[in-house]
Motif scaffolding. Structure first.
Motif, short mmCIF file in Angstrom:
data_model
loop_
_atom_site.label_atom_id
_atom_site.label_comp_id
_atom_site.label_asym_id
_atom_site.label_seq_id
_atom_site.Cartn_x
_atom_site.Cartn_y
_atom_site.Cartn_z
N LEU A 1 41.31 29.90 51.21
CA LEU A 1 40.36 31.04 50.55
C LEU A 1 39.08 30.61 50.18
CD1 LEU A 1 43.14 32.91 48.45
CD2 LEU A 1 41.97 33.78 50.44
N LEU A 2 39.02 29.36 49.38
CA LEU A 2 37.70 29.04 48.67
C LEU A 2 36.86 28.20 49.91
CD1 LEU A 2 39.04 28.44 45.06
CD2 LEU A 2 38.04 30.37 45.92
N ILE B 1 31.45 33.48 44.66
CA ILE B 1 31.98 34.46 43.76
C ILE B 1 32.77 33.66 42.55
CG2 ILE B 1 33.37 36.49 43.41
CD1 ILE B 1 32.56 37.24 46.36
N THR B 2 33.79 32.87 42.89
CA THR B 2 34.51 32.10 41.92
C THR B 2 33.73 31.33 40.87
OG1 THR B 2 35.05 30.24 43.25
CG2 THR B 2 36.58 32.32 43.34
N GLN C 1 35.20 40.86 50.04
CA GLN C 1 35.60 39.26 49.61
C GLN C 1 36.03 39.48 48.14
OE1 GLN C 1 35.91 37.13 51.66
NE2 GLN C 1 34.79 38.27 53.37
N VAL C 2 35.62 40.23 47.26
CA VAL C 2 36.20 40.15 45.79
C VAL C 2 37.76 40.92 46.35
CG1 VAL C 2 36.37 41.74 43.73
CG2 VAL C 2 34.34 40.50 44.72
N HIS D 1 35.68 29.44 52.20
CA HIS D 1 34.75 30.60 52.66
C HIS D 1 33.43 30.41 51.63
CE1 HIS D 1 32.98 34.48 52.97
NE2 HIS D 1 33.58 34.48 54.36
N ARG E 1 33.12 33.47 48.97
CA ARG E 1 34.23 33.66 48.03
C ARG E 1 34.11 32.32 47.22
NH1 ARG E 1 37.84 35.31 52.61
NH2 ARG E 1 38.05 33.34 53.18
N TRP E 2 33.60 31.28 47.51
CA TRP E 2 33.31 30.15 46.58
C TRP E 2 32.18 30.46 45.54
CZ3 TRP E 2 35.38 25.80 44.67
CH2 TRP E 2 34.52 25.01 44.33
N VAL F 1 39.61 40.28 48.80
CA VAL F 1 40.52 39.12 49.36
C VAL F 1 41.03 38.11 48.13
CG1 VAL F 1 40.37 37.22 50.70
CG2 VAL F 1 39.42 39.47 51.55
N LEU F 2 39.95 38.16 47.31
CA LEU F 2 40.33 37.26 46.10
C LEU F 2 41.27 37.96 45.11
CD1 LEU F 2 36.61 35.72 45.52
CD2 LEU F 2 38.63 34.46 46.35
#
Length: 170
Positions: free
Chosen positions: A7-8, A16-17, A45-46, A10, A13-14, A48-49
């Motif tokens: 997941l991370l 965002i986190t 993407q949010v 991507h 997504r990385w 998905v997370l």
């Protein structure tokens, strides 16, 4: 089920986190911090997370007839993945980690003027020769030191700084 590592891996997504480390943000606030990302892509993407349990909704309120959600990182998101880490996954995790650090440096370098010394830019390596007991003592003390500073609120007189650590037996 997709692993946390996958997941991370991507890039968005990385990012965002990374933006949510130590704080809570709405999707609108994330969009302001990620102006190069299309809104629909960001929302997707949010989502998905959230679905994967990496992000949690910490608050909801009405804004002009729509529900605005505030997101935080789920501190337990990676616990189940720890037992499944093999050589390739660890290498991938490390690559994502280093890319994230590089991303923070790239963001810093977008400033019109930079002054690494005044801005507190620092990177260094130190070798520690410690027994397992001494290492446990060090990690405990280091965690306590970080805890004293990590919970300080985001205010106008404070600068958000990313502290990244890497510990590898040599």
């Amino acid at each position: 089920m997709t692993s946390l590592v996958d997941l991370l891996h991507h890039p968005l997504r990385w990012r965002i986190t990374q933006l949510l480390i130590g704080r809570s943000l709405t999707t609108r606030e994330l969009a302001e911090l990620l102006p190069d990302v299309a809104t629909t892509t960001l929302y997707r993407q949010v989502g998905v997370l959230v679905k994967a349990g990496v992000l949690m909704v910490s608050d909801e309120h009405q804004v002009r007839g729509a529900v605005e959600r505030t997101y935080t990182l789920n501190a337990q998101a990676g616990d189940a993945d720890n037992a499944e880490v093999d050589h390739d996954k660890l290498r991938t995790m490390f690559t994502v980690f280093v890319a994230g650090i590089g991303g923070h440096l790239d963001q810093y370098l977008t400033r019109a003027t930079i002054d690494p010394l005044a801005d507190g830019i620092s990177f260094r390596q130190t070798a520690l020769n410690l027994s397992d007991e001494e290492f446990t003592e060090f990690i405990t003390a280091y965690g306590e030191l970080l805890a004293r500073y990590a919970d300080k609120p985001d205010t106008a007189d404070r600068t958000r700084r990313m502290l990244s650590t890497l510990i590898v037996p040599d």
